[in-house]
Design a protein around this motif. Structure first.
Motif, PDB file in Angstrom:
ATOM      1  N   HIS A   1      -2.680   9.183   1.272  1.00 37.73           N
ATOM      2  CA  HIS A   1      -3.215   8.105   2.089  1.00 37.73           C
ATOM      3  C   HIS A   1      -4.319   8.629   2.998  1.00 37.73           C
ATOM      4  O   HIS A   1      -4.185   9.674   3.627  1.00 37.73           O
ATOM      5  CB  HIS A   1      -2.113   7.463   2.927  1.00 37.73           C
ATOM      6  N   TYR A   2      -5.383   7.877   3.062  1.00 39.64           N
ATOM      7  CA  TYR A   2      -6.543   8.188   3.889  1.00 39.64           C
ATOM      8  C   TYR A   2      -6.502   7.213   5.069  1.00 39.64           C
ATOM      9  O   TYR A   2      -6.513   5.991   4.873  1.00 39.64           O
ATOM     10  CB  TYR A   2      -7.796   8.022   3.031  1.00 39.64           C
TER      11      TYR A   2
ATOM     12  N   ASN B   1      -8.522   4.024   5.334  1.00 41.89           N
ATOM     13  CA  ASN B   1      -8.122   2.986   4.372  1.00 41.89           C
ATOM     14  C   ASN B   1      -6.877   2.241   4.834  1.00 41.89           C
ATOM     15  O   ASN B   1      -6.749   1.032   4.614  1.00 41.89           O
ATOM     16  CB  ASN B   1      -7.887   3.593   2.989  1.00 41.89           C
TER      17      ASN B   1
ATOM     18  N   ASN C   1       0.803  -1.221   0.000  1.00 42.48           N
ATOM     19  CA  ASN C   1       0.000   0.000   0.000  1.00 42.48           C
ATOM     20  C   ASN C   1       0.838   1.273   0.000  1.00 42.48           C
ATOM     21  O   ASN C   1       0.304   2.367   0.161  1.00 42.48           O
ATOM     22  CB  ASN C   1      -0.960  -0.012   1.191  1.00 42.48           C
TER      23      ASN C   1
ATOM     24  N   LYS D   1      -8.115  -0.079   7.545  1.00 41.49           N
ATOM     25  CA  LYS D   1      -8.888  -1.165   6.926  1.00 41.49           C
ATOM     26  C   LYS D   1      -7.956  -2.206   6.306  1.00 41.49           C
ATOM     27  O   LYS D   1      -8.159  -3.411   6.472  1.00 41.49           O
ATOM     28  CB  LYS D   1      -9.831  -0.586   5.869  1.00 41.49           C
TER      29      LYS D   1
END
Length: 132
Positions: free
Chosen positions: A71-72, A75, A47, A78
């Motif tokens: 990047h959030y 997320n 990621n 998750k």
């Protein structure tokens, strides 16, 4: 923390993340902990964010994550919790019994931003901008 560069911007973003095993069961030990750490590093690599520090207690995980502005955080969480849970149940099916067949992780988590500057320093800097 070292600043990084993107196309047209400079950034330094770190988060302290903590989440717990469901029911605070003390299952993160020995080879289970090793598997989890390896899987979390792999998730971060896939990621495109970095885990700067990582430690597990028997019932919770602490991470220091460095990421880009794209990047959030939900997320990231998750990906870390969801993918790691599936992998852990696959590689260590015995932990499913400890959790009565349920989820590996508690649904909640803790997150805080990290900075080498204090809130007060930032406030003074912002307040001083009109003076210049």
């Amino acid at each position: 923390m070292k600043e990084k560069r993107g196309r047209g911007y400079v950034y330094s973003i770190q988060y302290h993340l903590v989440w717990c095993v469901k029911y605070r069961k003390k299952i993160l030990k020995d080879n289970i902990e090793d598997t989890l750490k390896m899987k979390l590093k792999q998730i971060a690599l896939e990621n495109k964010f970095d885990i700067l520090e990582m430690e597990c207690d028997k019932d919770h995980v602490h991470l220091l994550v460095d990421c880009s502005p794209q990047h959030y955080i939900p997320n990231i969480i998750k990906a870390l919790k969801g993918v790691s849970a599936r992998a852990m149940f696959k590689e260590h099916p015995e932990i499913k019994n400890e959790l009565w067949g349920g989820s590996l992780w508690n649904p909640s988590y803790y997150v805080s931003t990290i900075s080498d500057t204090t809130e007060e320093q930032i406030r003074r800097y912002i307040q001083s901008q009109k003076e210049k």
